[in-house]
Design an enzyme around this catalytic site. Structure first.
Site, mmCIF file in Angstrom:
data_model
loop_
_atom_site.group_PDB
_atom_site.id
_atom_site.type_symbol
_atom_site.label_atom_id
_atom_site.label_comp_id
_atom_site.label_asym_id
_atom_site.label_seq_id
_atom_site.Cartn_x
_atom_site.Cartn_y
_atom_site.Cartn_z
ATOM 1 N N GLU B 83 42.747 33.913 35.312
ATOM 2 C CA GLU B 83 42.827 35.214 34.326
ATOM 3 C C GLU B 83 44.069 35.648 34.118
ATOM 4 O O GLU B 83 44.352 36.842 33.548
ATOM 5 C CB GLU B 83 41.781 36.254 34.492
ATOM 6 N N CYS B 115 37.067 35.867 37.644
ATOM 7 C CA CYS B 115 37.267 35.076 38.847
ATOM 8 C C CYS B 115 36.590 33.648 38.879
ATOM 9 O O CYS B 115 36.841 32.962 39.941
ATOM 10 C CB CYS B 115 37.023 35.723 39.808
ATOM 11 N N THR B 156 43.999 44.500 46.688
ATOM 12 C CA THR B 156 43.563 43.285 46.945
ATOM 13 C C THR B 156 43.934 42.117 46.041
ATOM 14 O O THR B 156 44.009 41.044 46.408
ATOM 15 C CB THR B 156 42.045 43.371 46.817
ATOM 16 N N THR B 204 30.750 47.873 39.832
ATOM 17 C CA THR B 204 31.275 46.432 40.334
ATOM 18 C C THR B 204 30.237 45.737 41.468
ATOM 19 O O THR B 204 30.342 44.561 41.540
ATOM 20 C CB THR B 204 32.749 46.545 40.772
ATOM 21 N N HIS B 237 32.403 34.445 46.730
ATOM 22 C CA HIS B 237 33.705 34.888 46.177
ATOM 23 C C HIS B 237 34.253 36.072 47.173
ATOM 24 O O HIS B 237 33.309 36.901 47.543
ATOM 25 C CB HIS B 237 33.639 35.500 44.638
ATOM 26 N N ASN B 269 42.539 39.210 47.418
ATOM 27 C CA ASN B 269 41.553 38.402 46.225
ATOM 28 C C ASN B 269 42.629 37.531 45.364
ATOM 29 O O ASN B 269 43.239 38.196 44.611
ATOM 30 C CB ASN B 269 40.860 39.510 45.547
ATOM 31 N N SER B 299 33.561 38.364 36.738
ATOM 32 C CA SER B 299 33.002 39.532 36.321
ATOM 33 C C SER B 299 32.781 39.115 34.797
ATOM 34 O O SER B 299 33.316 38.321 34.158
ATOM 35 C CB SER B 299 34.090 40.631 36.437
#
Ligand SMILES: [Zn+2]
Lengths: 139, 350
Positions: B83, B115, B156, B204, B237, B269, B299
């Site tokens: 991304e 992701c 992150t 989230t 993940h 992350n 997401s």
């Protein structure tokens, strides 16, 4: 308005040697050249038509170096950084930035290997140019 | 799958710079102990000023090729999931293809699904190999994602990637089955030409990450009639160090099953690289017969699940030709927030 990006054609032509260290080898005396040459300066005319593409392995040693403290505008984010002459295992010398190495840790004779990095950006809207830099061999 | 299709080789690249969660917390006046405990993260990787998704992808792909004898000219497809592709228009895969010597007889495309673009790339390579359209496919997941200064994501959002060479011959891991689950869920997004993402805060968690990972995982296990206890390892993940632990627990996996692939606490992350680097950390230590369960999350939202079995070929696999995930995590240099802000282009002047 159209902006002209003059560097594009030069970098595009240089992709094979900038990405993959493609040099040339003289078919007569077997000397390896990087960047590539069309004629072997030793064999001169007898090398014409006998220069073959040659992929260098990307390993070498620091021959000499300097630490850059005052950089051109596009490299200011990276100061202080190391510029070195690397003697490749196949013989040729290349000038390159040394990455992943603190300026106080660099030594002449240090073994290095090829890394793939951004070399330059043609401003905020232009192309991004990639190619080789070198880093210390950790393993 | 009746044909044996799977992982021929893999390689990981992690930039060497790290910033501690405590260094970020200090700038914003937060209690670092609370952050470290709340997110289960102590530090994250930061890309150098000359690193981006293209350079990370090339390094990971070169490491994957060092571990096998595959001629890059036999790679029929390169798909890069990210991304944070360096260009909005101009595929990262073209740079990777040229840099590993795979061009010009191949398919190249970049994938996007927050992701989970890395597992989308793997699934498409598997399909092309299964239908005999290509011999080998290279699937990459890599990111150098940005977080707005002061945003919770700043602790992150990190950088790294992994490349998986897929094929039918000399596979070290068989991909037995895959299943996907996707819905329209606006938990996290970044509008076109915006630098930083936006997210739905508490939204989230439950309706996004947990719902999709749990459904994808449960549905795959139901279809192939397996249970969590059938697996030696599981990788989920890792948007932070906490979520994968609790989703594993909810699904019935133990901490022992996920610990070897849990890399977020020391890496952050890496978005499209997250579960692929986690899987790579497991492949670094796996033995023949080991069974691995993997579920990604992107997401927007969706999850891809995989059932994987390690083959005998892993015994002869030349893991040592490239660094392991642990070695990459140990090769680090800490930077302070000021250097981080400079490297990540957070400073502005006119
Ligand atoms: Zn000659």
């Amino acid at each position: 308005m159209t902006t002209h990006y003059h560097l594009v054609s030069k970098f595009w032509r240089e992709i094979p040697h900038r990405y993959n260290l493609i040099g040339t080898r003289c078919g007569e005396c077997k000397t390896v050249y990087f960047p590539p040459r069309n004629v072997c300066p030793r064999c001169r005319r007898s090398s014409i038509g006998k220069m073959e593409k040659y992929k260098l392995k990307g390993k070498g040693k620091i021959y000499t170096y300097t630490i850059i403290h005052v950089a051109p505008e596009t490299f200011e984010d990276e100061i202080p950084y190391i510029i070195a002459i690397v003697k490749l295992d196949e013989g040729p010398m290349v000038t390159s930035q040394i990455v992943d190495c603190n300026p106080d840790k660099i030594k002449i004779g240090m073994p290095v290997e090829i890394a793939f990095r951004k070399i330059q950006e043609d401003g905020d809207t232009g192309a991004i140019y990639y190619g080789y830099k070198f880093r210390p061999i950790k393993r | 799958m009746e044909d044996n299709i799977g992982i021929v080789s893999y390689g990981v690249y992690i930039p060497r710079y790290r910033i501690k969660a405590s260094s970020i917390a200090k700038v914003w006046g937060k209690d670092s102990k609370y952050i470290e405990k709340g997110l289960n993260i102590t530090e994250k990787s930061v890309p150098g000023p000359d690193e981006d998704v293209a350079t990370i992808s090339v390094e990971a792909a070169r490491y994957a090729l060092k571990r096998c004898k595959v001629d890059p000219q036999e790679i029929g497809a390169i798909y890069v999931g990210s991304e944070s592709h360096p260009y909005a228009v101009k595929p990262t895969g073209t740079i990777v293809g040229e840099a590993i010597g795979a061009t010009p007889d191949l398919m190249i495309a970049d994938y996007e699904f927050a992701c989970k673009a890395g597992t989308a790339a793997i699934q498409n390579c598997i399909a092309l190999i299964k239908s005999n359209m290509i011999k080998y496919g290279l699937a990459i997941g890599a990111d150098t994602s940005q977080a707005a200064p002061g945003d919770a994501l700043e602790y992150t959002a990190s950088a790294g990637g992994a490349a998986f060479l897929l094929g039918k011959e000399k596979i070290i891991a068989n991909i037995n089955a895959t299943y996907s689950f996707a819905t329209d869920t606006p938990d996290f997004w970044r509008r076109e030409a915006r630098k930083y993402p936006a997210h739905g805060g508490r939204f989230t968690g439950e309706p996004a990450y947990f719902k999709h990972i749990i459904n994808a995982s449960k549905n795959l296990m139901e279809r192939i009639k397996t249970k969590p206890e059938d697996y030696d390892y599981a990788v989920f993940h890792q948007p932070n160090g906490k979520f994968p632990i609790s989703v594993a627990k909810k699904l019935g996996f133990t901490y022992e099953q996920i610990e070897p692939g849990l890399i977020c606490p020391l890496l952050g992350n890496t978005y499209s690289g997250s579960y692929l680097i986690g899987l790579s950390a497991v492949l670094d230590i796996a033995k023949p017969g080991d069974r691995i369960f993997v579920t990604s999350y992107g997401s927007g939202a969706g999850s891809d699940s995989f059932d994987i079995t390690i083959t005998e070929n892993i015994k002869k696999f030349r893991r040592k030709n490239a660094p392991t995930v642990r070695e990459l995590l140990e090769n680090k240099e800490y930077i302070d927030y000021g250097t981080y802000a400079k490297f990540r282009d957070l400073l502005y002047w006119e």
